[in-house]
Design a protein around this motif. Structure first.
Motif, mmCIF file in Angstrom:
data_model
loop_
_atom_site.group_PDB
_atom_site.id
_atom_site.type_symbol
_atom_site.label_atom_id
_atom_site.label_comp_id
_atom_site.label_asym_id
_atom_site.label_seq_id
_atom_site.Cartn_x
_atom_site.Cartn_y
_atom_site.Cartn_z
ATOM 1 N N VAL A 57 6.917 -6.513 -7.311
ATOM 2 C CA VAL A 57 5.893 -5.914 -6.455
ATOM 3 C C VAL A 57 5.929 -4.405 -6.613
ATOM 4 C CG1 VAL A 57 5.149 -5.534 -4.070
ATOM 5 C CG2 VAL A 57 6.006 -7.777 -4.760
ATOM 6 N N LYS A 58 4.791 -3.858 -6.974
ATOM 7 C CA LYS A 58 4.710 -2.406 -7.123
ATOM 8 C C LYS A 58 4.774 -1.754 -5.744
ATOM 9 C CE LYS A 58 1.859 1.209 -9.204
ATOM 10 N NZ LYS A 58 0.582 1.514 -9.904
ATOM 11 N N PRO A 59 5.687 -0.787 -5.555
ATOM 12 C CA PRO A 59 5.822 -0.130 -4.245
ATOM 13 C C PRO A 59 4.491 0.430 -3.748
ATOM 14 C CG PRO A 59 7.601 0.532 -5.708
ATOM 15 C CD PRO A 59 6.626 -0.235 -6.541
ATOM 16 N N THR A 60 4.231 0.228 -2.471
ATOM 17 C CA THR A 60 2.987 0.720 -1.883
ATOM 18 C C THR A 60 3.245 1.180 -0.460
ATOM 19 O OG1 THR A 60 0.763 0.087 -1.151
ATOM 20 C CG2 THR A 60 2.417 -1.638 -1.185
ATOM 21 N N LYS A 61 2.429 2.062 0.052
ATOM 22 C CA LYS A 61 2.565 2.578 1.413
ATOM 23 C C LYS A 61 1.706 1.764 2.394
ATOM 24 C CE LYS A 61 5.029 6.380 0.466
ATOM 25 N NZ LYS A 61 6.352 6.669 1.068
ATOM 26 N N ARG A 62 1.175 0.645 1.939
ATOM 27 C CA ARG A 62 0.283 -0.161 2.764
ATOM 28 C C ARG A 62 0.994 -0.614 4.043
ATOM 29 N NH1 ARG A 62 -4.140 -3.292 0.899
ATOM 30 N NH2 ARG A 62 -3.393 -2.863 -1.195
ATOM 31 N N THR A 63 0.373 -0.353 5.192
ATOM 32 C CA THR A 63 0.963 -0.731 6.473
ATOM 33 C C THR A 63 0.366 -2.047 6.984
ATOM 34 O OG1 THR A 63 -0.706 0.441 7.774
ATOM 35 C CG2 THR A 63 1.256 1.703 7.088
ATOM 36 N N LEU A 64 0.963 -2.571 8.044
ATOM 37 C CA LEU A 64 0.420 -3.778 8.657
ATOM 38 C C LEU A 64 -0.988 -3.522 9.182
ATOM 39 C CD1 LEU A 64 3.439 -4.845 8.646
ATOM 40 C CD2 LEU A 64 2.802 -6.055 10.705
ATOM 41 N N ALA A 65 -1.200 -2.327 9.731
ATOM 42 C CA ALA A 65 -2.527 -1.974 10.256
ATOM 43 C C ALA A 65 -3.565 -1.937 9.139
ATOM 44 C CB ALA A 65 -2.473 -0.621 10.960
ATOM 45 N N ASP A 66 -3.131 -1.589 7.914
ATOM 46 C CA ASP A 66 -4.044 -1.588 6.758
ATOM 47 C C ASP A 66 -4.349 -3.017 6.310
ATOM 48 O OD1 ASP A 66 -3.978 1.205 6.621
ATOM 49 O OD2 ASP A 66 -2.193 1.181 5.337
ATOM 50 N N PHE A 67 -3.324 -3.871 6.375
ATOM 51 C CA PHE A 67 -3.435 -5.203 5.784
ATOM 52 C C PHE A 67 -4.128 -6.232 6.666
ATOM 53 C CE2 PHE A 67 -1.329 -9.423 5.224
ATOM 54 C CZ PHE A 67 -1.976 -9.774 4.050
ATOM 55 N N PHE A 68 -3.878 -6.224 7.971
ATOM 56 C CA PHE A 68 -4.379 -7.296 8.822
ATOM 57 C C PHE A 68 -5.902 -7.442 8.838
ATOM 58 C CE2 PHE A 68 -0.212 -8.307 10.517
ATOM 59 C CZ PHE A 68 -0.359 -9.664 10.783
#
Length: 376
Positions: A57-68
């Motif tokens: 998995v390529k490191p990412t700054k994606r948060t739960l708030a971004d993903f949900f």
């Protein structure tokens, strides 16, 4: 695959070949900042193995708030409207406020478990509600793993609150008959009769159409449901197996035929304003019966019949319990109720099975030994 020292910084880094992208261009994974060569080599071997197993998995700054929001949008293709609203409510009210700021890739199992403890203490949510939220978070992370946002699902091994099974309330044959006897003169009698003879859900009964009933073959098909707020009829059942065909008793068919004649008279009497939705259970104007109105009638009739108060959904449990007590094969009961797996049926009604097994053993013993005696 190689490890090198960054002479300027005095740290180590490595490069791992990761195949080619969709354009055929060479892909490489760089990682820097290791204090020792051994540390860099350990991480390099780990990354190389993940590349080989297609789990990197390529490191990412994606948060739960971004993903949900992205995940909920994808779930909208499969979930019923009411279920999606429940999911969205839990996400916005509980999950995002507590976990939204954290990066997906940094969420740990321990953090998830603390989240559940906080929901119990601070939000004072019941174990059942917390378990529902757990299922949402777990499903979301499963999707995140598939999309290569995270390497594994930290929710999978999280401890969840213990949900005590509530004692199931059902009617016996005498109580069911007493209720139907009192309900017989009410306009909504066919709804209660269907509930106590087919085990259909409330939403299925209120969504049933005349074209779904085959009087010749004595069956009905569950194909349409009414939403919880009574505003939307949808050709979507709870699960795939909820779409099913159920055989009807001749006496039930006679009640339905009489009800159909009465419904036709109502339609002809006010034809210009009648809304013909082809519904079996409807108002005098052809519109759907609001679930809350059906329940109000149900509880009033329970009082009149002087039988134990149960929920409308418990009529479904009553049907299953009575069928199993009559030694009807659990697989048949599963098909009538529309469960996806017979194990669900056996789990829900496990309290009935010991007496069923005992009665089966007695019947089989009588058959076997009586036969043996007669042959001597």
């Amino acid at each position: 695959m190689k490890v090198k020292k960054d002479e300027k910084r005095g740290t180590w880094y490595f490069v791992v070949e990761a195949g080619k992208d969709e354009k055929g261009k060479r892909k490489q994974i760089f990682k820097r900042g290791f204090k020792t060569e051994a540390e860099a080599k350990r991480e390099m071997r780990k990354v190389a193995m993940q590349v080989d197993e297609n789990t990197y998995v390529k490191p990412t700054k994606r948060t739960l708030a971004d993903f949900f929001p992205e995940w909920l949008q994808s779930k909208s293709l499969k979930l019923r409207k009411h279920t999606l609203e429940v999911y969205t409510g839990h996400v916005n009210k509980h999950i995002i406020p507590k976990l939204g700021r954290f990066e997906l890739i940094k969420i740990t199992t321990a953090q998830i478990e603390k989240f559940y403890i906080d929901l119990a203490k601070d939000a004072q949510l019941s174990p059942r509600t917390i378990l529902d939220i757990h299922k949402i978070v777990k499903s979301a992370f499963e999707a995140a793993v598939k999309r290569k946002y995270v390497p594994h699902n930290p929710v999978k091994d999280a401890e969840t609150p213990k949900v005590e099974k509530k004692e199931m309330k059902v009617w016996g044959v005498l109580e069911a008959n007493q209720f139907l006897k009192v309900a017989k003169e009410h306009r909504l009698y066919p709804a209660f009769l269907l509930a106590l003879t087919t085990g259909m859900r409330q939403s299925e009964i209120l969504g049933l159409r005349w074209k779904d009933i085959d009087f010749e073959n004595e069956t009905l098909s569950v194909r349409q449901t009414l939403s919880h707020d009574g505003k939307e009829l949808t050709a979507q059942t709870k699960t795939k197996t909820s779409t099913r065909t159920i055989s009807l008793d001749q006496r039930v068919l006679e009640v339905l035929q009489k009800h159909k004649r009465n419904t036709m008279k109502e339609m002809l009497a006010i034809r210009p304003v009648y809304q013909n939705n082809d519904l079996v259970i409807c108002t005098g104007f052809g519109t759907p019966i609001l679930p809350r109105n059906l329940l109000r009638t149900f509880y009033n009739l329970i009082k009149k019949a002087d039988v134990p108060k149960i929920r409308f959904h418990d009529l479904r449990h009553t049907v299953a319990t009575l069928m199993l007590q009559e030694d009807i094969n659990p697989k048949i009961v599963k098909e009538i109720l529309g469960h996806s797996d017979v194990r669900i049926t056996l789990d829900i009604y496990s309290h009935v099975l010991p007496s069923v097994h005992k009665e089966t053993a007695k019947k089989y013993g009588n058959m076997l030994f009586n036969q043996s005696n007669s042959s001597q």
